[in-house]
Design an enzyme around this catalytic site. Structure first.
Site, PDB file in Angstrom:
ATOM      1  N   HIS A 181      -1.807   7.315   4.489  1.00  0.00           N
ATOM      2  CA  HIS A 181      -1.017   6.388   4.579  1.00  0.00           C
ATOM      3  C   HIS A 181       0.621   6.725   4.071  1.00  0.00           C
ATOM      4  O   HIS A 181       1.207   5.730   3.563  1.00  0.00           O
ATOM      5  CB  HIS A 181      -2.061   4.801   4.164  1.00  0.00           C
ATOM      6  CG  HIS A 181      -0.640   3.745   4.940  1.00  0.00           C
ATOM      7  ND1 HIS A 181      -0.877   2.116   4.857  1.00  0.00           N
ATOM      8  CD2 HIS A 181       0.113   3.656   6.484  1.00  0.00           C
ATOM      9  CE1 HIS A 181      -0.637   1.879   5.919  1.00  0.00           C
ATOM     10  NE2 HIS A 181      -0.092   2.697   6.609  1.00  0.00           N
ATOM     11  N   CYS A 238       0.714  -1.030  -0.007  1.00  0.00           N
ATOM     12  CA  CYS A 238       0.326  -0.252   0.069  1.00  0.00           C
ATOM     13  C   CYS A 238       0.683   1.209   0.082  1.00  0.00           C
ATOM     14  O   CYS A 238       1.036   1.989  -1.049  1.00  0.00           O
ATOM     15  CB  CYS A 238      -1.002   0.391   1.299  1.00  0.00           C
ATOM     16  SG  CYS A 238      -1.553   1.484   1.564  1.00  0.00           S
TER      17      CYS A 238
END
Length: 484
Positions: free
Chosen positions: A131, A75
Site C-alpha cells: 500500500h 494505513c
C-alpha cells in the site's frame, strides 16, 4: 624476521575472520508484524475480555508492552513512516491512503528500511500488505529493497478471493498469484515457509503485514464459532479474524523456535492505526451503515482517521529473549523511530537517508529507560494538524470554522477536557510550531490527485481506463476507492 606474504595473510585472516563472524552473530533477525485497523483494547494484554490473543499476549508478557506507541492515523502514512523513518508530510503521503485509481506512490528518492538493511547484509522479505504505490512497478516492494514479496499491493481485499470488486490483488515477486485460502492463513503459512528456508548464518528482515482485521469483516466459520458467546454478529466475526491472526503469529514464533532462531530474533508487533470507529474510514468493500462497527480502542477517543489518541496510539509490544526486559514501557515511541533503531541494531548505515525524524529508542524498548523523544507530530495537513510536546497535545483544525483542542494527556488521556480556552499562550506556542512544520511540508499527493479528478469531471472529460496510472498492464491491481 619479516613475515612472508603467505604468513602475513594467515595472521591477517585469523585476526579478522573471528571479528567478522562475531559481528554477523550480533545482528538479530527481525520479524516486524503489523496488524491492520486493530483496536487498542482488542488484544488480551490491553484488557480485552471477549477476544483471546494468547500468542500476542505471550510476546507482550515476555517483553516490552508499550503504553505510548504512536503511528499515523491511517494505513499508507504509517507504512511510509516505518519504511522511511520520516514523517509522511515530508513527501506528500500525509493525507488518506493511496487509492487504487491513483498513479502516485512513495517517493523513489527515499532510502527505505529494506534497502538500508540489505546493505548491512540482511535478506529482506515482505509478506502481506504494501500500500505504498501500485500503479507503476517502480513503487513495488521488489523495486524498493525487498528480495522477496508475497501478498497484496493495495490492501483492502476479499479474504477468500484475494480480489476487490472482482480484480485480483495478490502477487508473489511481481507476478499475480491465483490460489485458494483465507489471506491471514496464507500469509502466516508463507512466513513459516520463509523462516524454514533461512540460513542461520545470514540475518533476515521479515516485514509481515497482515490485512486483518481490516474490512470486509470475514473469517473462516471455525473461527467465528469460537465466539458464540459474543452476541453481536459483526463483533463475533471480527473476533474470529483476530483469533486467526493470533494463531498465525503463534505459528511464526513456533517456526522460529523449531529452527533454533528464536533467541536471536527481535519480534515487534503493533497495529497500523487505531481501530475504526467512524464509518467514513471503514473502507469501500463493506457497507457498515447497518452494523455496529466492532473495534474497541478502550479509553482512547475516536479511532482510525482521527488525530485523537484512538486513531494514533496503538496496541504494541516487542520481544527478544535475553535482550528486552519484561516490563511495561511508558516512554513515547513513534513509528518513525523504528528505522534508526533497527538500523543501529543491525549495524547499518543511514547515510543514504534523507534527514530522519526518528530517533534511536532501543534503550527505551529494551530497558524501559526514558524516551529521548519529547515531541510527537501526529500529522501536518493543509486543513488540520496535531502536535504533542511533553504532556500537552494540540489539535488544530484550520478549515472554516476553525477549532482548537488542547489536552494534558498525563491527566486526561481520554481527551475529555479541552483546556485551550484557559491556556492561550500554550496554544499559540504550539500553533507556531505546527505552522513552521507546515511550511516544510510537501503538498498532499492525495489532494493533488483528487483535484485532477474533480477538474476532469468539471470539464466533462470521462475517466478512461488509462487514467488510473496502470497504462496497459493487464496485471494491474484492482481499482479500489480511497476509504481503505
Amino acid at each position: 624476521m619479516p613475515l612472508t606474504i603467505p604468513q602475513f595473510l594467515t595472521v591477517f585472516l585469523c585476526s579478522v575472520l573471528p571479528v567478522t563472524s562475531a559481528q554477523a552473530a550480533d545482528k538479530p533477525n527481525i520479524v516486524y508484524i503489523v496488524a491492520d485497523d486493530l483496536g487498542w483494547k482488542d488484544v488480551g494484554f490491553n484488557g480485552s475480555t471477549d477476544i483471546q490473543t494468547p500468542n500476542i499476549d505471550a510476546l507482550a508478557a515476555g517483553g516490552a508492552k508499550f503504553t505510548q506507541f504512536y503511528v499515523q492515523p491511517m494505513c499508507t502514512p504509517t507504512r511510509a513512516a516505518l519504511m522511511t523513518g520520516r514523517y509522511p508530510f515530508r513527501y506528500g503521503l500525509q493525507t488518506a491512503v493511496i487509492p487504487s485509481v491513483s498513479g502516485y506512490g512513495l517517493d523513489t528518492s527515499e532510502w527505505l528500511m529494506p534497502q538500508c538493511l540489505k546493505e548491512a547484509g540482511y535478506k529482506t522479505a515482505i509478506i502481506g500488505k504494501w500500500h505504498l504505490g501500485h500503479a507503476d512497478k517502480k513503487y513495488w516492494p521488489k523495486q524498493r529493497g525487498f528480495d522477496y514479496q508475497y501478498g497484496a499491493m493495495i490492501g483492502e481485499l476479499d479474504y477468500f478471493t484475494h480480489s476487490e470488486h472482482g480484480v485480483l490483488d495478490w502477487f508473489r515477486d511481481n507476478a499475480p498469484v491465483h490460489e485458494k485460502g483465507y489471506t491471514t492463513n496464507l500469509l502466516g503459512a508463507d512466513a513459516v515457509k520463509y523462516i524454514n528456508a533461512q540460513d542461520a548464518k545470514k540475518p533476515f528482515y521479515l516485514y509481515l503485514a497482515f490485512n486483518a482485521p481490516h474490512t470486509p469483516y470475514q473469517a473462516p466459520q471455525e473461527y467465528i464459532d469460537r465466539y458464540k458467546n459474543i452476541e453481536d454478529p459483526t463483533r463475533r466475526t471480527y473476533a474470529g479474524m483476530i483469533a486467526c491472526l493470533d494463531d498465525n503469529i503463534g505459528r511464526v514464533v513456533a517456526a522460529l523456535d523449531k529452527k533454533g532462531l528464536r533467541d536471536n530474533t527481535l519480534i515487534v508487533f503493533h497495529s497500523d492505526n487505531g481501530g475504526t470507529r467512524n464509518a467514513m474510514f471503514a473502507g469501500v468493500m463493506a457497507d457498515v451503515s447497518k452494523i455496529k462497527i466492532p473495534c474497541d480502542n478502550g479509553p482512547y477517543h475516536e479511532g482510525k482517521g482521527s488525530l485523537f489518541e484512538g486513531g494514533t496510539r496503538v496496541c504494541a509490544c516487542a520481544n527478544w529473549p535475553g535482550h528486552i526486559q519484561a516490563r511495561t514501557v511508558e516512554g513515547m515511541i513513534h513509528a518513525v523511530d523504528i528505522y534508526p533503531t533497527l538500523a543501529a541494531l543491525a549495524g547499518a548505515s543511514t547515510t543514504k537517508c534523507k534527514p530522519l525524524d526518528g530517533v534511536n529508542v532501543w534503550d527505551t524498548i529494551a530497558e524501559g529507560k526514558p524516551s529521548p523523544r519529547s515531541e510527537i507530530v501526529y500529522n501536518v495537513e493543509p486543513f488540520r494538524g496535531a502536535l504533542r510536546q511533553g504532556d500537552w497535545k494540540l489539535i488544530w483544525r484550520s478549515m472554516l470554522p476553525t477549532s482548537v483542542d488542547l489536552y494534558n494527556l498525563a491527566e486526561d488521556p481520554s481527551e475529555k477536557n479541552n483546556l485551550a480556552p484557559a491556556n492561550a499562550d500554550k496554544v499559540a506556542e504550539m500553533q507556531k510550531r505546527l505552522d513552521a512544520l507546515a511550511k516544510e511540508a510537501a503538498k498532499p499527493l492525495f489532494l493533488v490527485d483528487q483535484m485532477k479528478v474533480v477538474m476532469k469531471n468539471m470539464h466533462g472529460e470521462p475517466l478512461m481506463p488509462g487514467d488510473d496510472g496502470f497504462g496497459d498492464d493487464d496485471n494491474r491491481p484492482p481499482k479500489i476507492g480511497a476509504g481503505h
